[in-house]
Structure formats: structure tokens, C-alpha cells
Design an enzyme around this catalytic site. Structure first.
Site, PDB file in Angstrom:
ATOM      1  N   TRP A  44      40.873  34.159  33.574  1.00 15.06           N
ATOM      2  CA  TRP A  44      40.915  35.526  34.154  1.00 15.06           C
ATOM      3  C   TRP A  44      40.848  35.106  35.695  1.00 15.06           C
ATOM      4  O   TRP A  44      41.729  35.784  36.642  1.00 15.06           O
ATOM      5  CB  TRP A  44      39.904  36.389  34.013  1.00 15.06           C
ATOM      6  CG  TRP A  44      39.697  36.983  32.747  1.00 15.06           C
ATOM      7  CD1 TRP A  44      39.054  36.880  31.752  1.00 15.06           C
ATOM      8  CD2 TRP A  44      41.085  37.777  32.175  1.00 15.06           C
ATOM      9  NE1 TRP A  44      39.582  37.665  30.646  1.00 15.06           N
ATOM     10  CE2 TRP A  44      40.709  38.249  30.931  1.00 15.06           C
ATOM     11  CE3 TRP A  44      42.073  38.238  32.786  1.00 15.06           C
ATOM     12  CZ2 TRP A  44      41.492  39.064  30.059  1.00 15.06           C
ATOM     13  CZ3 TRP A  44      42.928  39.233  32.176  1.00 15.06           C
ATOM     14  CH2 TRP A  44      42.651  39.435  30.730  1.00 15.06           C
ATOM     15  N   ASP A  93      34.467  39.134  39.950  1.00 19.10           N
ATOM     16  CA  ASP A  93      34.860  39.897  38.748  1.00 19.10           C
ATOM     17  C   ASP A  93      33.889  39.760  37.764  1.00 19.10           C
ATOM     18  O   ASP A  93      33.699  38.676  37.053  1.00 19.10           O
ATOM     19  CB  ASP A  93      36.280  39.434  38.451  1.00 19.10           C
ATOM     20  CG  ASP A  93      36.884  39.903  37.040  1.00 19.10           C
ATOM     21  OD1 ASP A  93      36.164  40.875  36.397  1.00 19.10           O
ATOM     22  OD2 ASP A  93      37.882  39.605  36.645  1.00 19.10           O
ATOM     23  N   LYS A 106      34.036  46.236  28.740  1.00 20.99           N
ATOM     24  CA  LYS A 106      33.248  45.206  27.924  1.00 20.99           C
ATOM     25  C   LYS A 106      31.919  46.052  28.042  1.00 20.99           C
ATOM     26  O   LYS A 106      30.821  46.046  26.947  1.00 20.99           O
ATOM     27  CB  LYS A 106      33.064  44.159  28.788  1.00 20.99           C
ATOM     28  CG  LYS A 106      34.559  43.298  28.248  1.00 20.99           C
ATOM     29  CD  LYS A 106      35.589  43.158  29.272  1.00 20.99           C
ATOM     30  CE  LYS A 106      36.778  42.497  28.530  1.00 20.99           C
ATOM     31  NZ  LYS A 106      37.542  42.134  29.681  1.00 20.99           N
TER      32      LYS A 106
HETATM   33  C1  LIG Z   1      38.699  41.749  30.131  1.00 23.15           C
HETATM   34  C2  LIG Z   1      38.772  40.899  31.590  1.00 23.15           C
HETATM   35  C3  LIG Z   1      39.640  41.244  32.566  1.00 23.15           C
HETATM   36  C4  LIG Z   1      40.893  42.212  32.481  1.00 23.15           C
HETATM   37  O1  LIG Z   1      40.688  43.325  32.325  1.00 23.15           O
HETATM   38  P1  LIG Z   1      41.776  44.625  32.311  1.00 23.15           P
HETATM   39  O2  LIG Z   1      40.802  45.839  32.625  1.00 23.15           O
HETATM   40  O3  LIG Z   1      42.453  44.343  30.999  1.00 23.15           O
HETATM   41  O4  LIG Z   1      42.832  44.343  33.482  1.00 23.15           O
HETATM   42  C5  LIG Z   1      39.759  40.589  33.853  1.00 23.15           C
HETATM   43  N1  LIG Z   1      38.786  39.957  33.917  1.00 23.15           N
HETATM   44  C6  LIG Z   1      37.512  39.711  33.156  1.00 23.15           C
HETATM   45  C7  LIG Z   1      36.430  38.655  33.518  1.00 23.15           C
HETATM   46  C8  LIG Z   1      37.645  40.123  31.749  1.00 23.15           C
HETATM   47  O5  LIG Z   1      36.833  39.969  31.030  1.00 23.15           O
END
Ligand SMILES: *Cc1c(COP(=O)(O)O)cnc(C)c1O
Length: 358
Positions: free
Chosen positions: A101, A170, A194
Site C-alpha cells: 500500500w 494510512d 476494515k
Molecule cells: C485496504 C487498504 C487500502 C485500500 O483501500 P481502498 O479503500 O480500497 O482504497 C489502502 N491502504 C491500506 C493500508 C489498506 O489496508
């Protein structure tokens, strides 16, 4: 009957939350309509979004100097909107990359102009957080971006660096799973699917003074300052997802808050890692100090057994254990809504499987 759900995302939601949503789906607050069917500008919806924000502030001890914004587009859209909002003039954003990511995040920045990788553990297969020295951050840095928990690789920071430039994280797969000090960050962001609620909602927590950087000439729906000024209601928000996130926040408060979740998450992770480490059949490749407590990848001694493992696991109600298509093998995501009993069921199954085929 609910199965054991180890999905990486969209992921398990707490059963009591889904039951509450189900019970009031057709007739919310005796209004004879669903919460999905009311105006986002009506007082009942304003009450929902204000309560959700207040509960989140309580759960994470977010002080008033931070804005909380509910928006859309997922964490991936933030990879670019961060740049649009917060990179001024000739500044360059910096990245520490410890997984897939973070790598995508820097690539999206590069599409818009510049993105600099200060350190990356890609060469060694993303099995650790790379060494880095905060003194190496150049003077023209706009911010340092990190991914405290890399969802695909199962690699987590073991400490948060303190810096002179803004730190942006993030936290899509780790928000609300452990106590953090919000003051360590200038901005946090997360896709909801999540640890917060259903997909379709994205959460931003940003220090208000940073909003002064937002330029006027970017799309309004992506402009942090405008979103903040409109109290997340610049246009129609993902109202049902905000309602559900609000129910998750209430559930978390009932569970004893983030501190209680952290203790439980530690126990869950420890149970699974000790099962993996205690066997010669299962293996987790991540350096111990950087192991994620949310996403635990593991491989079997013989990869040919993967399909059988998944098939038999599913028969026992253990779902979504297939690893990410990039890494292969298995991965168990054990977010807040995954109960201890699900991890116990997984560990028992793993031991039986090893006895039979190992
Ligand atoms: C799942 C995830 C993403 C992507 O998320 P989207 O909402 O599908 O864009 C980005 N960063 C991390 C750390 C993730 O776990």
C-alpha cells in the site's frame, strides 16, 4: 449462524451491530422509513453524523485542534488527494515503504508530480519496516507518509518517529485496534471497510492548521478545507455507511474502548503467532518486531496443500483465509470484530490439518 470471517476487507463487522441495523432497517426511529431513505441535511441525520464524530473523538482522544472528516473514494483516492491538498510549490512528499500500500501511495504521488522514497524494504520482500533516520528528511519535504500497518504483507511499525515535517499515516487496517497518541501525527486517514464499517466511507483526521495549505483550484469534493467547512456535507455523503460506523463506535465504547480492544487484539495475535512459530509446518516470514497484530500471513510447508487447506477450512466455517494474490499462501485478518473464539477455532483447525497432512 455466523461463520468465522478472516476477510482482509471488506471485513467482519460485529454481529450486534448488524443485528441492530437489521432490527431498524425498515422502520428507523419509528419514522416508517429506513435511515438510507432520509435527507442527509435533515436533523435526524445530522444527529447521527455528530454522534459518530463525538464517539470517535472519545475513542481516540482526538483534541479540538484536529478536524474529523467523513468522505468517500477509499484510502486509494487519498494517495492523490493528499498531494493535491498538502504539497505546495516545489515541495516533495516523502515516503517510508514497508509494503504494497505504501508503494502504491508513492506511485500515485509521482503521477501528480513528485514522490520520494526515503527508505523501502521491498528488496528484502517487505518482511520488515526499513531502517530510516529522520535526520535524513530533506528540507523541501512536504510531509512524511507512512503505513503503520501494511495489510497485505502483515508488517507493522514498532514505533512512530517524531519529526519536524508533518507525519501522515494510512491507518486503514489498524485504526481503533490499539491506543495511539494522535499528537504524533498531522494527519491520519482510513478506508472504513476494515476496522470501522462498510466500504464506501473514508475517514480523515487532520490537524486544522494544515488545512491552510489546501489550494483553491482543486475539485471541491476533494478539498480538505472545503470538506471541513461543510462539516462533511459538501455533497451527499455515504449516509448509511456513516450510520453503521456510528453503531460500530458505540459497540467499541461498550466493549471498553480502544484500550480493551488492544488487550484483546494482543491476545488474539499471540495465540495465532505461537501456533505458527510452534510448528515446522506453518511459517510467517515477517521479522518478529514488525509483525502485524491485524493481518497475519502464513505459508504451509508444502504449497501444493494450499487448496486443500482452504477447502477444509471453509467446510469448518473458517472463511477468507486465502492470501493476497500478490503474496500467495494464507492470511488471517483478525480485526476488532473478529472474536477470540474465531482465532481459537482457526488454531485448532491448523493443528488438526498439520497432524493429518504435515
Ligand atoms: C485496504 C487498504 C487500502 C485500500 O483501500 P481502498 O479503500 O480500497 O482504497 C489502502 N491502504 C491500506 C493500508 C489498506 O489496508
Amino acid at each position: 449462524m455466523r461463520n468465522h470471517n478472516f476477510s482482509a476487507g471488506p471485513a467482519a463487522l460485529p454481529t450486534p451491530v448488524l443485528e441492530k441495523a437489521q432490527a431498524e432497517l425498515l422502520d428507523w426511529q419509528s419514522r416508517g422509513v429506513s435511515v438510507m431513505e432520509i435527507s442527509h441535511r435533515s436533523q435526524p441525520f445530522l444527529d447521527i453524523i455528530h454522534k459518530a464524530e463525538a464517539d470517535l473523538r472519545q475513542l481516540m482522544s482526538i483534541p479540538d485542534k484536529y478536524a474529523v472528516i467523513f468522505t468517500q473514494g477509499g484510502a486509494s483516492l487519498q494517495f492523490s488527494t493528499l498531494y493535491m491538498n498538502l504539497v505546495a510549490g516545489t515541495q516533495t512528499p516523502d515516503y517510508i515503504v514497508n509494503g504494497v500500500w505504501g508503494k502504491k501511495a508513492v506511485q500515485e504521488a509521482q503521477l501528480l508530480g513528485r514522490g520520494r522514497v526515503l527508505a523501502s524494504s521491498e528488496q528484502s520482500g517487505f518482511h520488515s519496516v526499513p531502517d530510516f533516520n529522520v535526520a535524513d528528511i530533506p528540507d523541501d519535504s512536504a510531509y512524511l507518509h507512512i503505513t503503520p500497518n501494511e495489510t497485505i504483507n502483515g508488517v507493522a511499525f514498532d514505533h512512530i518517529p517524531s519529526l519536524k515535517v508533518p507525519l501522515i499515516a494510512d491507518v486503514s487496517s489498524s485504526i481503533l485496534s490499539e491506543v495511539i497518541d494522535i499528537n504524533d501525527y498531522s494527519m491520519l486517514y482510513a478506508g472504513a471497510q476494515k476496522n470501522i464499517g462498510p466500504a464506501g466511507l473514508t475517514l480523515l483526521i487532520i490537524r486544522k492548521d494544515l488545512l491552510q495549505r489546501c489550494p483553491d483550484n482543486i475539485p471541491s469534493t476533494l478539498n480538505y478545507l472545503k470538506l471541513f467547512q461543510a462539516e462533511s456535507l459538501l455533497n451527499t455523503p455515504s449516509s448509511f455507511a456513516i450510520y453503521l460506523a456510528g453503531l460500530v463506535f458505540e459497540w467499541l465504547i461498550d466493549q471498553g474502548g480502544v484500550q480493551a480492544m488492544e488487550e484483546l487484539n494482543n491476545k488474539k495475535a499471540q495465540l495465532l503467532y505461537s501456533a505458527i512459530d510452534g510448528s515446522d509446518f506453518y511459517h510467517n516470514p515477517v521479522e518478529k518486531r514488525y509483525r502485524s497484530k491485524m493481518n497475519i500471513p502464513f505459508t504451509l510447508a508444502q504449497a501444493e496443500l494450499d487448496p486443500l487447506f482452504l477447502e477444509q477450512a471453509e467446510k469448518q466455517g473458517l472463511l477468507a483465509l486465502k492470501g493476497h494474490r500478490i503474496s500467495g499462501g494464507m492470511r488471517a485478518s483478525i480485526y476488532n470484530a473478529v472474536p477470540y473464539a474465531s482465532v481459537e477455532a482457526l488454531v485448532n483447525f491448523m493443528q488438526e490439518f498439520e497432524q493429518q497432512y504435515g
